[in-house]
Design a protein around this motif. Structure first.
Motif, mmCIF file in Angstrom:
data_model
loop_
_atom_site.group_PDB
_atom_site.id
_atom_site.type_symbol
_atom_site.label_atom_id
_atom_site.label_comp_id
_atom_site.label_asym_id
_atom_site.label_seq_id
_atom_site.Cartn_x
_atom_site.Cartn_y
_atom_site.Cartn_z
ATOM 1 N N GLU A 38 63.276 29.685 0.313
ATOM 2 C CA GLU A 38 63.168 29.629 -1.009
ATOM 3 C C GLU A 38 61.763 28.725 -1.324
ATOM 4 N N LEU A 39 60.606 29.393 -1.664
ATOM 5 C CA LEU A 39 59.649 28.711 -2.254
ATOM 6 C C LEU A 39 59.790 28.320 -3.672
ATOM 7 N N THR A 40 60.209 27.195 -3.873
ATOM 8 C CA THR A 40 60.719 26.756 -5.272
ATOM 9 C C THR A 40 59.622 26.748 -6.315
ATOM 10 N N ASN A 41 58.451 26.375 -5.796
ATOM 11 C CA ASN A 41 57.245 26.514 -6.964
ATOM 12 C C ASN A 41 56.287 27.605 -6.878
ATOM 13 N N PHE A 42 56.841 28.868 -6.246
ATOM 14 C CA PHE A 42 56.312 29.898 -6.260
ATOM 15 C C PHE A 42 55.823 30.602 -7.578
ATOM 16 N N PRO A 43 56.823 30.445 -8.571
ATOM 17 C CA PRO A 43 56.448 30.906 -9.975
ATOM 18 C C PRO A 43 55.311 29.877 -10.871
ATOM 19 N N VAL A 44 55.314 28.728 -10.379
ATOM 20 C CA VAL A 44 54.318 28.014 -11.003
ATOM 21 C C VAL A 44 52.888 27.964 -10.646
ATOM 22 N N LEU A 45 52.894 28.188 -9.062
ATOM 23 C CA LEU A 45 51.771 28.543 -8.558
ATOM 24 C C LEU A 45 51.147 29.926 -9.131
ATOM 25 N N ALA A 46 51.867 31.048 -9.172
ATOM 26 C CA ALA A 46 51.665 32.113 -9.653
ATOM 27 C C ALA A 46 50.978 32.162 -10.882
ATOM 28 N N ASN A 47 51.667 31.397 -11.804
ATOM 29 C CA ASN A 47 51.215 31.224 -13.214
ATOM 30 C C ASN A 47 49.797 30.741 -13.270
ATOM 31 N N ILE A 48 49.719 29.753 -12.539
ATOM 32 C CA ILE A 48 48.557 29.001 -12.619
ATOM 33 C C ILE A 48 47.152 29.620 -11.899
ATOM 34 N N PHE A 120 53.319 24.791 -1.036
ATOM 35 C CA PHE A 120 54.725 25.253 -1.495
ATOM 36 C C PHE A 120 55.630 24.244 -1.120
ATOM 37 N N THR A 121 56.355 23.924 -2.055
ATOM 38 C CA THR A 121 57.575 23.099 -1.902
ATOM 39 C C THR A 121 58.799 24.183 -1.333
ATOM 40 N N VAL A 122 59.435 23.642 -0.301
ATOM 41 C CA VAL A 122 60.429 24.479 0.317
ATOM 42 C C VAL A 122 61.815 24.092 0.290
ATOM 43 N N ARG A 123 62.791 25.115 0.241
ATOM 44 C CA ARG A 123 64.252 24.810 0.307
ATOM 45 C C ARG A 123 64.683 25.722 1.160
ATOM 46 N N LEU A 124 65.557 25.553 2.184
ATOM 47 C CA LEU A 124 66.100 26.569 3.066
ATOM 48 C C LEU A 124 67.751 26.304 2.991
ATOM 49 N N GLY A 125 68.291 27.758 3.232
ATOM 50 C CA GLY A 125 69.748 27.870 3.186
ATOM 51 C C GLY A 125 70.211 28.576 4.399
ATOM 52 N N LEU A 126 71.215 27.912 5.006
ATOM 53 C CA LEU A 126 71.966 28.530 6.094
ATOM 54 C C LEU A 126 73.292 28.930 5.716
ATOM 55 N N HIS A 127 73.264 30.089 6.297
ATOM 56 C CA HIS A 127 74.844 30.874 6.103
ATOM 57 C C HIS A 127 75.257 31.442 7.425
ATOM 58 N N SER A 128 76.518 31.249 7.749
ATOM 59 C CA SER A 128 77.033 31.747 8.947
ATOM 60 C C SER A 128 77.792 32.903 8.845
ATOM 61 N N VAL A 129 77.669 33.953 9.757
ATOM 62 C CA VAL A 129 78.615 35.171 9.695
ATOM 63 C C VAL A 129 79.291 35.151 11.144
ATOM 64 N N ALA A 130 80.406 35.359 11.115
ATOM 65 C CA ALA A 130 81.121 35.475 12.316
ATOM 66 C C ALA A 130 81.641 36.882 12.529
ATOM 67 N N PRO A 131 80.970 37.558 13.178
ATOM 68 C CA PRO A 131 81.230 39.249 13.390
ATOM 69 C C PRO A 131 82.591 39.413 14.028
ATOM 70 N N GLN A 132 83.198 38.522 14.644
ATOM 71 C CA GLN A 132 84.428 38.675 15.213
ATOM 72 C C GLN A 132 85.699 38.610 14.165
ATOM 73 N N ARG A 133 85.237 38.365 12.957
ATOM 74 C CA ARG A 133 86.264 38.160 11.851
ATOM 75 C C ARG A 133 86.162 39.305 11.037
ATOM 76 N N GLU A 134 87.298 40.228 10.813
ATOM 77 C CA GLU A 134 87.056 41.250 10.367
ATOM 78 C C GLU A 134 86.706 41.180 8.603
ATOM 79 N N ALA A 135 87.134 39.989 8.045
ATOM 80 C CA ALA A 135 86.673 39.692 6.496
ATOM 81 C C ALA A 135 85.091 39.706 6.663
ATOM 82 N N ASP A 136 84.458 39.295 7.589
ATOM 83 C CA ASP A 136 82.731 39.291 7.661
ATOM 84 C C ASP A 136 82.449 40.689 7.863
ATOM 85 N N LEU A 137 83.210 41.498 8.620
ATOM 86 C CA LEU A 137 82.774 43.132 8.831
ATOM 87 C C LEU A 137 82.683 43.677 7.654
#
Length: 220
Positions: A38-48, A120-137
């Motif tokens: 996520e490039l958090t200041n993208f909207p600000v730089l785009a406006n300027i 750019f100011t940057v924030r990252l997010g990590l999410h785990s997917v476990a394909p062996q779990r039926e709920a994730d499938l």
């Protein structure tokens, strides 16, 4: 004259690519994690400075990410100020280490425009997917992508992790006891032998070895 970002800018979803990644990891029992940028200041730089320039900056930043990630780490979403990558066959700790490297490298990446230094100011997010779990499938690939982006957008840290990723980090990395196949007639190990050897190394040892190999290839 600056061009504002259109309201309701949509993500370009490559959800079919993510669906294939989930199926691939399911067949082989491999871990899969999503990394959102996520490039958090993208909207600000785009406006300027204008939307066209800011988008070109993001494209240049994507090239920098391509140099840091592996070839098998596929991009599964792209939009103004947002990117999501699927990391197949990567441990949770390895995914977090990549995220930390990206935050450090991208945070130092700057652009020169009309005498100004843009970054750019940057924030990252990590999410785990476990394909062996039926709920994730049963989860829709687009929902998985949005979960990773939500983690990046709503976290306060440079690297934010979802509850699923927190659970994955709390578990030991899987160790696969792969038999060592016969090598080539000339005595050189084949790719399966190398993969088996790499699995026996710690995450830090693997990263150090890869760095050494890259340095050796550039010196050759």
């Amino acid at each position: 004259m600056s061009t504002p970002i259109p309201s309701g800018t949509r993500l370009r979803m490559f959800d079919q690519a993510l669906t294939r990644q989930v199926a691939f990891c399911l067949r082989r029992g491999l871990p899969l994690h999503l990394l959102a940028v996520e490039l958090t200041n993208f909207p600000v730089l785009a406006n300027i400075h204008g939307h066209a320039l800011t988008r070109r900056m993001q494209q240049r930043l994507t090239q920098e990410i391509d140099r840091l990630k592996r070839a098998e780490d596929w991009q599964c979403a792209w939009g103004d100020g947002r990117m999501v990558f699927a990391l197949p066959d990567t441990s949770a700790r390895g995914a977090r280490h990549l995220a930390q490297r990206l935050v450090q490298q991208l945070g130092q990446h700057s652009f020169r425009y009309n005498g100004d230094t843009l970054r750019f100011t940057v924030r990252l997010g990590l999410h785990s997917v476990a394909p062996q779990r039926e709920a994730d499938l049963r989860q829709d690939s687009r929902k998985l992508i949005m979960r990773a982006l939500h983690t990046a957008c709503h976290g306060a840290e440079p690297v934010n992790i979802s509850a699923a990723m927190q659970q994955a980090l709390g578990q030991p990395d899987a160790v696969r006891d792969t038999p060592m196949p016969a090598g080539h007639p000339d005595g050189a190990p084949d790719t399966r032998q190398l993969r088996a050897m790499m699995r026996r190394l710690s995450e830090q040892q693997r990263l150090s070895l890869v760095d050494e190999l890259l340095l050796a290839s550039t010196r050759a």
